[in-house]
Scaffold this motif. Structure first.
Motif, PDB file in Angstrom:
ATOM      1  N   GLU A   1      77.776  43.480  60.028  1.00  0.00           N
ATOM      2  CA  GLU A   1      76.717  42.539  59.650  1.00  0.00           C
ATOM      3  C   GLU A   1      75.807  42.236  60.838  1.00  0.00           C
ATOM      4  O   GLU A   1      76.266  42.092  61.966  1.00  0.00           O
ATOM      5  CB  GLU A   1      77.359  41.246  59.140  1.00  0.00           C
ATOM      6  CG  GLU A   1      76.380  40.184  58.694  1.00  0.00           C
ATOM      7  CD  GLU A   1      77.095  38.959  58.155  1.00  0.00           C
ATOM      8  OE1 GLU A   1      77.580  39.019  57.005  1.00  0.00           O
ATOM      9  OE2 GLU A   1      77.193  37.960  58.888  1.00  0.00           O
TER      10      GLU A   1
ATOM     11  N   ARG B   1      73.196  36.413  63.113  1.00  0.00           N
ATOM     12  CA  ARG B   1      72.208  35.371  62.811  1.00  0.00           C
ATOM     13  C   ARG B   1      72.347  34.250  63.841  1.00  0.00           C
ATOM     14  O   ARG B   1      73.299  33.476  63.792  1.00  0.00           O
ATOM     15  CB  ARG B   1      72.441  34.796  61.412  1.00  0.00           C
ATOM     16  CG  ARG B   1      72.544  35.814  60.284  1.00  0.00           C
ATOM     17  CD  ARG B   1      71.192  36.324  59.861  1.00  0.00           C
ATOM     18  NE  ARG B   1      71.260  37.130  58.660  1.00  0.00           N
ATOM     19  CZ  ARG B   1      70.964  36.681  57.436  1.00  0.00           C
ATOM     20  NH1 ARG B   1      70.585  35.427  57.268  1.00  0.00           N
ATOM     21  NH2 ARG B   1      71.038  37.481  56.393  1.00  0.00           N
TER      22      ARG B   1
ATOM     23  N   TRP C   1      72.439  30.723  62.306  1.00  0.00           N
ATOM     24  CA  TRP C   1      73.735  30.354  61.742  1.00  0.00           C
ATOM     25  C   TRP C   1      74.654  29.820  62.844  1.00  0.00           C
ATOM     26  O   TRP C   1      75.317  28.796  62.673  1.00  0.00           O
ATOM     27  CB  TRP C   1      74.392  31.577  61.081  1.00  0.00           C
ATOM     28  CG  TRP C   1      73.769  31.989  59.787  1.00  0.00           C
ATOM     29  CD1 TRP C   1      72.573  31.579  59.282  1.00  0.00           C
ATOM     30  CD2 TRP C   1      74.315  32.907  58.839  1.00  0.00           C
ATOM     31  NE1 TRP C   1      72.321  32.184  58.084  1.00  0.00           N
ATOM     32  CE2 TRP C   1      73.377  33.007  57.781  1.00  0.00           C
ATOM     33  CE3 TRP C   1      75.472  33.662  58.776  1.00  0.00           C
ATOM     34  CZ2 TRP C   1      73.594  33.830  56.674  1.00  0.00           C
ATOM     35  CZ3 TRP C   1      75.697  34.481  57.678  1.00  0.00           C
ATOM     36  CH2 TRP C   1      74.767  34.564  56.633  1.00  0.00           C
TER      37      TRP C   1
ATOM     38  N   GLU D   1      68.083  28.904  57.978  1.00  0.00           N
ATOM     39  CA  GLU D   1      68.969  30.038  57.720  1.00  0.00           C
ATOM     40  C   GLU D   1      68.333  31.072  56.795  1.00  0.00           C
ATOM     41  O   GLU D   1      69.027  31.869  56.157  1.00  0.00           O
ATOM     42  CB  GLU D   1      70.296  29.537  57.141  1.00  0.00           C
ATOM     43  CG  GLU D   1      71.069  28.658  58.117  1.00  0.00           C
ATOM     44  CD  GLU D   1      72.468  28.310  57.635  1.00  0.00           C
ATOM     45  OE1 GLU D   1      72.808  28.686  56.489  1.00  0.00           O
ATOM     46  OE2 GLU D   1      73.225  27.671  58.392  1.00  0.00           O
ATOM     47  N   HIS D   2      67.004  31.099  56.753  1.00  0.00           N
ATOM     48  CA  HIS D   2      66.293  32.088  55.944  1.00  0.00           C
ATOM     49  C   HIS D   2      66.540  33.490  56.495  1.00  0.00           C
ATOM     50  O   HIS D   2      66.738  33.682  57.697  1.00  0.00           O
ATOM     51  CB  HIS D   2      64.791  31.774  55.947  1.00  0.00           C
ATOM     52  CG  HIS D   2      64.015  32.538  54.927  1.00  0.00           C
ATOM     53  ND1 HIS D   2      63.487  33.788  55.170  1.00  0.00           N
ATOM     54  CD2 HIS D   2      63.684  32.236  53.640  1.00  0.00           C
ATOM     55  CE1 HIS D   2      62.857  34.225  54.094  1.00  0.00           C
ATOM     56  NE2 HIS D   2      62.956  33.295  53.151  1.00  0.00           N
ATOM     57  N   ASP D   3      66.497  34.509  55.602  1.00  0.00           N
ATOM     58  CA  ASP D   3      66.787  35.890  55.999  1.00  0.00           C
ATOM     59  C   ASP D   3      65.769  36.451  56.991  1.00  0.00           C
ATOM     60  O   ASP D   3      66.058  37.442  57.677  1.00  0.00           O
ATOM     61  CB  ASP D   3      66.831  36.790  54.758  1.00  0.00           C
ATOM     62  CG  ASP D   3      68.049  36.505  53.891  1.00  0.00           C
ATOM     63  OD1 ASP D   3      68.994  35.882  54.409  1.00  0.00           O
ATOM     64  OD2 ASP D   3      68.047  36.892  52.708  1.00  0.00           O
ATOM     65  N   ASP D   4      64.580  35.861  57.069  1.00  0.00           N
ATOM     66  CA  ASP D   4      63.578  36.357  58.022  1.00  0.00           C
ATOM     67  C   ASP D   4      64.020  36.146  59.469  1.00  0.00           C
ATOM     68  O   ASP D   4      63.531  36.830  60.373  1.00  0.00           O
ATOM     69  CB  ASP D   4      62.233  35.659  57.798  1.00  0.00           C
ATOM     70  CG  ASP D   4      61.499  36.216  56.580  1.00  0.00           C
ATOM     71  OD1 ASP D   4      62.028  37.163  55.965  1.00  0.00           O
ATOM     72  OD2 ASP D   4      60.418  35.701  56.252  1.00  0.00           O
ATOM     73  N   TYR D   5      64.931  35.195  59.687  1.00  0.00           N
ATOM     74  CA  TYR D   5      65.410  34.919  61.046  1.00  0.00           C
ATOM     75  C   TYR D   5      66.750  35.632  61.259  1.00  0.00           C
ATOM     76  O   TYR D   5      67.813  35.018  61.311  1.00  0.00           O
ATOM     77  CB  TYR D   5      65.550  33.412  61.265  1.00  0.00           C
ATOM     78  CG  TYR D   5      64.275  32.660  60.977  1.00  0.00           C
ATOM     79  CD1 TYR D   5      63.145  32.845  61.763  1.00  0.00           C
ATOM     80  CD2 TYR D   5      64.188  31.780  59.903  1.00  0.00           C
ATOM     81  CE1 TYR D   5      61.963  32.168  61.498  1.00  0.00           C
ATOM     82  CE2 TYR D   5      63.017  31.096  59.632  1.00  0.00           C
ATOM     83  CZ  TYR D   5      61.910  31.298  60.431  1.00  0.00           C
ATOM     84  OH  TYR D   5      60.740  30.628  60.162  1.00  0.00           O
ATOM     85  N   THR D   6      66.656  36.950  61.355  1.00  0.00           N
ATOM     86  CA  THR D   6      67.839  37.792  61.500  1.00  0.00           C
ATOM     87  C   THR D   6      67.719  38.612  62.776  1.00  0.00           C
ATOM     88  O   THR D   6      66.632  39.076  63.128  1.00  0.00           O
ATOM     89  CB  THR D   6      67.991  38.733  60.288  1.00  0.00           C
ATOM     90  OG1 THR D   6      68.059  37.950  59.097  1.00  0.00           O
ATOM     91  CG2 THR D   6      69.258  39.566  60.396  1.00  0.00           C
TER      92      THR D   6
ATOM     93  N   GLY E   1      63.520  40.709  61.644  1.00  0.00           N
ATOM     94  CA  GLY E   1      62.724  40.235  60.530  1.00  0.00           C
ATOM     95  C   GLY E   1      61.248  40.436  60.825  1.00  0.00           C
ATOM     96  O   GLY E   1      60.879  41.049  61.832  1.00  0.00           O
TER      97      GLY E   1
ATOM     98  N   ARG F   1      65.470  27.569  54.203  1.00  0.00           N
ATOM     99  CA  ARG F   1      66.829  27.556  53.647  1.00  0.00           C
ATOM    100  C   ARG F   1      67.675  26.647  54.536  1.00  0.00           C
ATOM    101  O   ARG F   1      67.952  26.977  55.676  1.00  0.00           O
ATOM    102  CB  ARG F   1      67.425  28.955  53.597  1.00  0.00           C
ATOM    103  CG  ARG F   1      68.833  28.991  52.986  1.00  0.00           C
ATOM    104  CD  ARG F   1      69.378  30.402  52.953  1.00  0.00           C
ATOM    105  NE  ARG F   1      68.567  31.261  52.105  1.00  0.00           N
ATOM    106  CZ  ARG F   1      68.681  32.583  52.051  1.00  0.00           C
ATOM    107  NH1 ARG F   1      69.584  33.191  52.815  1.00  0.00           N
ATOM    108  NH2 ARG F   1      67.906  33.299  51.253  1.00  0.00           N
TER     109      ARG F   1
END
Length: 676
Positions: A92, A95, A98, A217-222, A266, A290
């Motif tokens: 994975e 993040r 997170w 915690e939006h997926d764009d911040y990965t 992202g 999020r």
């Protein structure tokens, strides 16, 4: 975020809450954990801040485990207060937001700081953070990080920040490039996003972070496209102020994977900045896209359901009399010279230092090179006092040889001063400085119970006294609990103007980062000879290695010098008093072999061996200095540096034995008559 198989390996069990929580992140990329050690060497009391380590994957680095065990075995507080392993699946993409939320939820401090987990910090790091929030309770605090790409700093060996300055990539004329208009935030000047290192160190009040919903915690911040600037802009819209401290700096040196390898990212602007985050400037959004459910629950219970309203922003202006941020020393000044003063040949002192180090490890069970540490501490203070290079090197040698005096005094008594003896043999520097320091050992600055006081004590001795006290308190020894670092410095300051020269104590305080650097190098076996005087090269091509030849209970070391061959007689056992050196090979051979001085003297043979006379009783088949040093002979062997003294002791022993026989003879006759 699903908590899944998250593990808490260690939880802060303190009764009182700390003032500051320091959150450090790792996603399987750290190979050096030096930041934890720097954070445990601050002038701020340890109970005022906590250290939280968050690991993204299921990883428990052995280096951190060893560090925990080493601190606890010496009575020190655990270096990490809370240790959390999120145990996310190996494939994975990590993040950061997170991990930040996990740290936030476990933080107990009023102020929470998220910082680079492989940065070098100063001893005033937490002290500065507390001061900044005291001056401005609504601040969003950032601390700039000075970076370098110089590969010579890898592998990490606890460099002094002053060594980084000449090769720093974001420092010009002593001023960090990202510190222009350091009281201005991104809402007032968005172009600053490409000048500043927003990921180095971000701090805010815990309640202020919860009020805006924590980290998004939006997926764009990965992956690497994430950072505190997203949080910072939402907090600015909620009424807080972004500020960059001009009192403090962090430092960073390169390591493998420094910029990431095959990074997943992202949406970004092509320069590593999230475009989703930068939209906040126009949207005026104060809550995350999020929100973490646990943080949402906290936010609603503390501040209600609605989002904080956006506050109109005013462009920040620099005040005319505001201090300018500067680095500790000019960028064109080199902290560690390439060469020494060449006033004397240090190779022979390097050999002596190694011998002292071996003796201390074997005999005194020390876990670090005390001789080199004492020299380095004293040299740091001497450099801070702006003493000439030659004098700094002399003070280093004097402090280093102070360990030799300590070992010798334990073996021969308090009046045995080897430094003075060597100075009498070689009337030259730096041995004259070493003898001067040795003669003033134990003197107090206030003169209480001493023969000298104040400026009557040589400056070199006053410097070495502070260095020895610092070493005594701070270093982790093989036995006994070590003092917390903040208490160490307080103990030294309490003795200022009493045991120690206040000018020297002030100099030591000013170079405390240098002393910590030396201490950490000691703990990790990376402290070289003559550091921080200059870069000493251990193996010089133009000088061959000393030749070693066995001679009875000794080794004879031969080294070539301009004045001829120098010979050193080194014992095979651990006894610094038996070390001897000269230019005469015949003298070395005579000294290294036992010679009969007097035969059959009252039941003894008197031997001349290693510069001393020994009365060996008849019937002793073998005599060895190593056995004598170990105590195997008890009182049977008599020894002295003078032949007359040995003869006197043998004669007294013989007379005592004869008197005992004469006194017992009548008693034996009487017993025979009674029994007969």
């Amino acid at each position: 975020m699903d908590s899944g198989d998250m593990k808490v390996l260690r939880k802060n069990q303190r009764i009182t809450d700390p003032k500051v929580s320091l959150v450090l992140l790792d996603w399987g990329c750290r190979e050096s954990f030096h930041t934890v050690e720097y954070l445990n060497h601050l002038v701020t009391p340890r109970d005022q801040y906590e250290i939280i380590w968050v690991e993204y994957y299921d990883r428990r680095p052995s280096e951190l485990v060893d560090l925990q065990q080493r601190y606890e075995s010496h009575g020190r507080a655990a270096p990490i207060d809370t240790w959390i392993v999120m145990a996310r699946p190996k494939g994975e993409v990590f993040r950061k937001h997170w991990m930040n939320n996990v740290g936030l939820l476990n933080a107990r401090g009023e102020i929470v700081v998220f910082m680079d987990s492989d940065a070098i910090t100063s001893t005033t790091f937490v002290e500065t953070i507390l001061l900044e929030f005291k001056n401005d309770p609504d601040v969003i605090l950032y601390i700039e990080e000075i970076r370098t790409g110089d590969a010579s700093f890898y592998p990490f060996s606890y460099p002094n920040p002053k060594e980084i300055i000449p090769v720093a990539s974001n420092l010009a004329n002593g001023v960090p490039l990202g510190m222009r208009n350091f009281r201005c935030g991104l809402l007032a000047d968005p172009s600053l996003i490409h000048w500043r290192n927003y990921g180095a160190c971000f701090g805010a009040r815990r309640n202020d972070i919860i009020r805006v919903g924590g980290w998004d915690e939006h997926d764009d911040y990965t992956g690497y496209i994430a950072g505190p600037y997203e949080m910072s802009m939402r907090m600015e819209w909620s009424g807080k102020r972004e500020r960059w401290s001009f009192r403090e700096l962090l430092w960073h040196v390169p390591h493998p994977g420094n910029d990431g390898i095959d990074n997943f990212s992202g949406p970004h602007d092509g320069k590593g900045v999230s475009t989703t985050a930068m939209e906040i400037i126009n949207s005026r959004r104060t809550l995350p896209l999020r929100e973490n459910p646990h943080i949402r629950e906290l936010r609603v219970s503390m501040f209600g359901e609605s989002a904080p309203p956006a506050v109109e922003q005013r462009p920040a202006k620099r005040h005319v009399h505001e201090p300018k941020p500067t680095s500790p020393v000019p960028s064109n000044r080199r902290f560690l010279p390439i060469e020494g003063s060449k006033a004397w040949n240090n190779d022979q002192f390097h050999m002596i230092g190694r011998f002292i180090e071996d003796t201390e490890i074997r005999v005194e069970n020390l876990e670090y090179p005390r001789a080199f540490a004492l020299g380095a501490y004293a040299a740091c203070i001497a450099k801070q006092l702006n003493l000439p290079q030659e004098r700094v090197e002399g003070i280093y040698i004097a402090a280093m040889m102070g360990s030799l005096d300590t070992a010798a005094c334990a073996a021969e008594g308090p009046k045995c001063l080897l430094q003075q003896g060597l100075a009498d043999l070689w009337r030259c520097e730096p041995l004259l400085t070493a003898a001067k320091v040795s003669a003033a050992k134990g003197q107090r600055y206030d003169g209480k119970g001493c023969a000298a006081r104040g400026k009557q004590i040589p400056l070199e001795a006053r410097i070495v006294a502070v260095a020895q006290k610092f070493d005594e308190l701070v270093n982790l020894r093989s036995a006994g609990a070590r003092m917390e670092f903040s208490l160490v410095w307080r103990a030294i300051e309490d003795e200022s103007s009493r045991a120690f020269d206040p000018q020297v104590v002030d100099a030591a305080r000013a170079c405390l980062e240098d002393l910590v650097c030396v201490h950490l190098r000691c703990m990790h076996d990376s402290l070289g000879f003559m550091y921080p005087c200059y870069k000493y090269e251990v193996a010089k091509k133009e000088r061959p290695e000393p030749k070693t030849q066995p001679l009875g209970e000794f080794y004879v070391l031969t080294s070539r010098e301009h004045s001829g061959s120098r010979y050193a007689l080194v014992p095979t056992w651990n006894d610094p008093t038996a070390f001897y050196t000269c230019f005469d090979r015949e003298e070395i051979l005579r000294r290294g072999q036992p010679q009969t001085a007097v035969s059959n003297y009252h039941g003894h043979n008197i031997l001349l061996y290693a510069g001393r006379y020994f009365a060996v009783p008849h019937g002793m088949h073998e005599f060895k200095l190593a056995y004598l040093h170990r105590g195997d002979y008890g009182r049977r062997v008599l020894a002295s540096h003078k032949l007359a003294a040995v003869k006197h002791m043998v004669l007294a022993k013989a007379l005592k034995r004869k008197a005992a026989v004469l006194m017992l003879k009548p008693a034996r006759s009487l017993v025979r008559r009674v029994l007969g």
